[in-house]
Design a protein around this motif. Structure first.
Motif, short mmCIF file in Angstrom:
data_model
loop_
_atom_site.label_atom_id
_atom_site.label_comp_id
_atom_site.label_asym_id
_atom_site.label_seq_id
_atom_site.Cartn_x
_atom_site.Cartn_y
_atom_site.Cartn_z
N ARG A 58 0.87 -1.18 0.00
CA ARG A 58 0.00 0.00 0.00
C ARG A 58 0.90 1.23 0.00
O ARG A 58 1.92 1.26 0.67
N THR A 118 -4.75 6.43 -2.19
CA THR A 118 -4.11 5.22 -1.69
C THR A 118 -4.14 4.15 -2.77
O THR A 118 -5.21 3.76 -3.25
N LEU A 119 -2.95 3.72 -3.15
CA LEU A 119 -2.78 2.66 -4.14
C LEU A 119 -2.51 1.36 -3.37
O LEU A 119 -1.60 1.33 -2.54
N THR A 120 -3.29 0.32 -3.64
CA THR A 120 -3.18 -0.93 -2.88
C THR A 120 -3.13 -2.13 -3.81
O THR A 120 -3.92 -2.23 -4.74
N ARG A 121 -2.18 -3.03 -3.53
CA ARG A 121 -2.17 -4.35 -4.17
C ARG A 121 -2.74 -5.32 -3.15
O ARG A 121 -2.35 -5.31 -1.99
N LEU A 127 -5.52 -4.67 -7.96
CA LEU A 127 -4.91 -3.38 -7.65
C LEU A 127 -6.01 -2.34 -7.63
O LEU A 127 -6.86 -2.31 -8.52
N SER A 128 -6.02 -1.49 -6.61
CA SER A 128 -7.05 -0.46 -6.53
C SER A 128 -6.43 0.88 -6.16
O SER A 128 -5.39 0.94 -5.51
N LEU A 129 -7.10 1.94 -6.59
CA LEU A 129 -6.71 3.31 -6.24
C LEU A 129 -7.92 3.95 -5.59
O LEU A 129 -9.00 3.99 -6.17
N SER A 148 -2.82 -1.60 -15.75
CA SER A 148 -2.64 -1.75 -14.31
C SER A 148 -1.16 -1.80 -13.96
O SER A 148 -0.76 -1.37 -12.88
N PHE A 151 0.27 1.57 -12.93
CA PHE A 151 0.07 1.92 -11.53
C PHE A 151 0.90 1.01 -10.61
O PHE A 151 1.42 1.47 -9.59
N LEU A 155 4.09 1.32 -6.99
CA LEU A 155 4.18 0.66 -5.69
C LEU A 155 5.62 0.27 -5.32
O LEU A 155 5.88 -0.12 -4.19
#
Length: 161
Positions: A58, A118-121, A127-129, A148, A151, A155
């Motif tokens: 994250r 917040t960018l999260t794997r 993967l979400s933003l 993807s 982005f 990370l």
């Protein structure tokens, strides 16, 4: 001399019936979902919660416009630069497009560029933003692996949750 003028249908009757059937089917399917007779397709955040997917990486990011039209990306926690998307560069087009949509929503709510994203794997590989100001979430996997990956590169060096 006059030419014959025809009032015959240009589109055949079977084609019109098929088009009408397709429209009717679409309306019926939409109504069954809207009325709750049939379940909606999974929403990515709900599917992750049901699968108990946990964050594996994250990073809080800030995006700022550079004077030359570039996009400056920095780590919101440290203020350190993460990346720069040069104006007119083809590889940053997807990131710019996603940010444009999120910035539009912020503008509608009178929110500036200060709150981080917040960018999260996730453990399921998705993967979400998430825009922390509006709480709007974008699932990035639905746009294809190349997009993807743009982005995912942000990370690198991100802290593990």
């Amino acid at each position: 001399m006059s030419q014959a003028h025809s009032h015959d249908n240009i589109v055949s009757t079977p084609a019109l019936v098929a088009a009408g059937t397709l429209v009717a089917f679409t309306l019926v399917m939409t109504a069954t979902v809207k009325l709750g007779w049939m379940e909606r397709e999974a929403v990515p955040s709900v599917a992750r919660a049901e699968a108990q997917a946990a964050p594996t990486a994250r990073r809080s990011l800030r995006f700022a416009d550079g004077a030359d039209g570039s996009v400056l990306i920095s780590d919101a926690s440290t203020g350190q630069p993460v990346s720069t998307i040069v104006a007119g560069a083809e590889q940053g087009g997807f990131i710019r497009g996603v940010l444009r949509g999120l910035a539009r929503e912020r503008h509608l709510h009178g929110i500036g560029s200060e709150p981080p994203f917040t960018l999260t794997r996730w453990s399921d590989g998705s993967l979400s933003l998430v825009d922390e100001a509006t709480h709007r979430s974008v699932d990035l996997g639905g746009f294809g692996s190349d997009n993807s990956a743009a982005f995912a590169a942000l990370l690198m060096g991100a802290p593990r949750p």
